[in-house]
Write an enzyme that holds these catalytic residues in place. Structure first.
Site, PDB file in Angstrom:
ATOM      1  N   CYS A   1      29.995   2.804 -24.739  1.00 49.81           N
ATOM      2  CA  CYS A   1      29.804   3.407 -26.066  1.00 49.81           C
ATOM      3  C   CYS A   1      28.609   2.766 -26.750  1.00 49.81           C
ATOM      4  O   CYS A   1      28.146   1.704 -26.360  1.00 49.81           O
ATOM      5  CB  CYS A   1      31.034   3.173 -26.933  1.00 49.81           C
ATOM      6  SG  CYS A   1      32.548   3.815 -26.209  1.00 49.81           S
ATOM      7  N   GLY A  28      26.787   7.014 -24.388  1.00 47.85           N
ATOM      8  CA  GLY A  28      27.991   7.836 -24.441  1.00 47.85           C
ATOM      9  C   GLY A  28      27.672   9.217 -24.937  1.00 47.85           C
ATOM     10  O   GLY A  28      26.957   9.366 -25.930  1.00 47.85           O
ATOM     11  N   ASN A 101      32.690  -0.733 -29.230  1.00 53.09           N
ATOM     12  CA  ASN A 101      32.139  -0.606 -27.877  1.00 53.09           C
ATOM     13  C   ASN A 101      32.788  -1.691 -27.028  1.00 53.09           C
ATOM     14  O   ASN A 101      32.722  -2.864 -27.387  1.00 53.09           O
ATOM     15  CB  ASN A 101      30.614  -0.795 -27.913  1.00 53.09           C
ATOM     16  CG  ASN A 101      29.990  -0.965 -26.533  1.00 53.09           C
ATOM     17  OD1 ASN A 101      29.023  -1.696 -26.369  1.00 53.09           O
ATOM     18  ND2 ASN A 101      30.531  -0.300 -25.537  1.00 53.09           N
ATOM     19  N   GLY A 102      33.411  -1.271 -25.934  1.00 54.85           N
ATOM     20  CA  GLY A 102      34.043  -2.259 -25.058  1.00 54.85           C
ATOM     21  C   GLY A 102      35.423  -1.798 -24.650  1.00 54.85           C
ATOM     22  O   GLY A 102      35.770  -0.624 -24.793  1.00 54.85           O
ATOM     23  N   TYR A 241      21.840  -0.602 -15.278  1.00 52.54           N
ATOM     24  CA  TYR A 241      22.043   0.826 -15.460  1.00 52.54           C
ATOM     25  C   TYR A 241      22.221   1.265 -16.897  1.00 52.54           C
ATOM     26  O   TYR A 241      21.663   2.276 -17.325  1.00 52.54           O
ATOM     27  CB  TYR A 241      23.283   1.230 -14.650  1.00 52.54           C
ATOM     28  CG  TYR A 241      23.851   2.576 -14.994  1.00 52.54           C
ATOM     29  CD1 TYR A 241      23.300   3.737 -14.465  1.00 52.54           C
ATOM     30  CD2 TYR A 241      24.932   2.696 -15.867  1.00 52.54           C
ATOM     31  CE1 TYR A 241      23.808   4.991 -14.796  1.00 52.54           C
ATOM     32  CE2 TYR A 241      25.447   3.935 -16.200  1.00 52.54           C
ATOM     33  CZ  TYR A 241      24.890   5.070 -15.656  1.00 52.54           C
ATOM     34  OH  TYR A 241      25.386   6.292 -15.988  1.00 52.54           O
TER      35      TYR A 241
END
Ligand code: SF4
Length: 455
Positions: A1, A28, A101-102, A241
């Site tokens: 995210c 995301g 995020n996570g 990535y």
């Protein structure tokens, strides 16, 4: 995210958040949302799809001096409207909005505990646990409520939290995911990646440290080190990535790291061919590095349709299969009659790579040697990257030669772990997470034996 937050009395904070989320779109693509407060009210607009789709009609009604935003890539909870963020709740102390995020590794236990105490959950995502802990905290100040809540959660989290008068950013004690702070017209911006600061015209100030909480309000930016001493464990996949190449994370340029991975791949593999191509876009920087060292010219042998989501980060296998065909096409005039080195960033399940190799051969490539700018992914991730099911990881059950056969390549080479360490030159390897390659998880895993490490 991807998460973004802004505190500014000089800017249109909703608009800045909109552009900030645009810059973080690669993190995301399933949903997007923006919450704004003017000090009295909190407005929230969110929906399924890309930022441009969710806010197609603009961002009406969202006015104020604090805003937070979120783009979602699901690792827990389905890709549904109810699971979109920011999450906003009203509790006895006022309104609170949060974007995460996570991935929390003890969310299930905490949720059960909170439900026993009477909490009612509206979503199936782990982030709602944090909102509930905050709303239930008996501490007096917001800062103390956050500190208390964060002491209960484990795993990976970067957060932006907004109340009517404060913007808070927090990064977990291991620092799995990136988070940075910038300055904009006397205000403050907090974002997952520095590329979002650049986009809104903010000046990069610094990264939020692992275990640190920063609080922006009318008196400035305040820092609290709320936990220390945990092993630093920034996710290596951010460099391989996930992050955008123009971002700098914890002092390391993502672009330079990817370039170095490609150079290292060329040295280690020793592959020779007529041309080097990449699987765009995340393999392109490494392919350039490969070309520089090997002397083999780089060409664009695969063309990407840029207007659809990244295949790896879509939630359903069905979408992934369809995604490859509509997303990539071979450039016949480039690859026909040529031996090709194809560079990609990773092989997760192997299905995408197999389709691309076939595509290149159908377009006339005489041979395809595949070079991967990461080691084999043999172990699942519990910290927010969608590789949490071990049996789906091709390298968990197959040797390199078997994978080569599966994808139909003429040769297959994975970057060594040492080569990867060397490529991320500014960050000591023991301060990063490489667990999906070596199973050395920095935190407890909730796998129940599924990860194959008995931890
Ligand atoms: Fe990143 Fe892998 Fe660690 Fe997950 S397990 S945080 S993907 S390095």
């Amino acid at each position: 995210c991807g998460i973004f937050g802004i505190y500014s009395r000089q800017n249109n904070v909703a608009l800045s958040t909109y552009w900030g989320l645009y810059a973080l779109q690669h993190r995301g693509q399933e949903s997007a949302g923006i919450a704004v407060t003017d000090g009295c009210h909190m407005d929230l607009q969110r929906g399924m799809g890309l930022v441009g789709e969710v806010f197609r009609q603009g961002i009406p009604g969202l006015k104020g001096h604090i805003a937070i935003g979120h783009v979602r890539y699901s690792t827990t909870g389905s890709s549904l409207l109810m699971n979109t963020q920011p999450l906003t709740v009203t509790y006895s102390g006022g309104n609170i909005s949060l974007a995460h995020n996570g991935n929390l590794t003890n969310a299930r236990e905490l949720r059960a505990e909170l439900e026993k105490k009477g909490s009612v959950f509206q979503t199936s995502i782990d982030s709602e646990v944090i909102v509930n802990l905050l709303a239930r905290s008996g501490k007096k100040t917001l800062e103390d409520k956050v500190v208390e809540s964060l002491s209960r959660i484990h795993g990976a989290y970067c957060l932006v939290i907004m109340t009517e008068d404060k913007l808070i950013g927090a990064r977990d004690p291991h620092g799995f995911r990136p988070l940075c702070v910038g300055r904009l017209n006397g205000g403050w911006v907090i974002a997952s990646e520095s590329c979002a600061l650049d986009t809104v015209g903010a000046e990069f100030v610094r990264d939020v440290a692992p275990g640190e909480m920063v609080v922006a309000d009318d008196t400035g930016l305040h820092s609290y080190q709320i936990s220390a001493g945990d092993k630093r464990a920034l996710c290596v996949f951010e460099y391989i990535y996930f992050a955008r190449p123009d971002s700098v994370i914890d002092g390391q340029s993502v672009y330079q790291a990817r370039l170095a991975m490609g150079r290292q791949l060329a040295k280690e593999s020793g592959y020779q061919a007529d041309i080097v191509i990449s699987v765009p876009d995340s393999g392109t920087t490494a392919a350039l590095g490969f070309s520089h060292v090997s002397g083999i010219p780089f060409y664009e042998g695969l063309m990407k349709n840029r207007y659809i989501g990244r295949t790896f980060i879509q939630p359903e296998q069905k979408n992934r299969d369809l995604g490859v065909r509509i997303k990539l096409n071979a450039v016949e005039s480039v690859v026909k009659g040529k031996s090709v080195v194809m560079v990609d960033d990773s092989i997760v399940r192997g299905t995408t790579s197999g389709k691309i190799v076939r595509m290149l051969k159908d377009a006339g490539a005489t041979s395809v040697q595949m070079c991967v700018s990461s080691p084999p992914i043999g172990f699942p991730c519990f910290y927010g990257i969608d590789t949490s099911v071990r049996k789906e990881l091709i390298a968990a059950t197959k040797k390199t030669e078997e994978i080569r056969q599966f994808i139909g390549a003429d040769a297959l080479y994975y970057l060594s772990l040492e080569g990867l360490h060397k490529s991320i030159a500014n960050i000591p390897p023991d301060t990063m997470c490489y667990a999906c390659f070596n199973s050395e998880y920095p935190d407890q895993t909730p796998c129940g034996g599924d990860c194959g490490t008995n931890k």
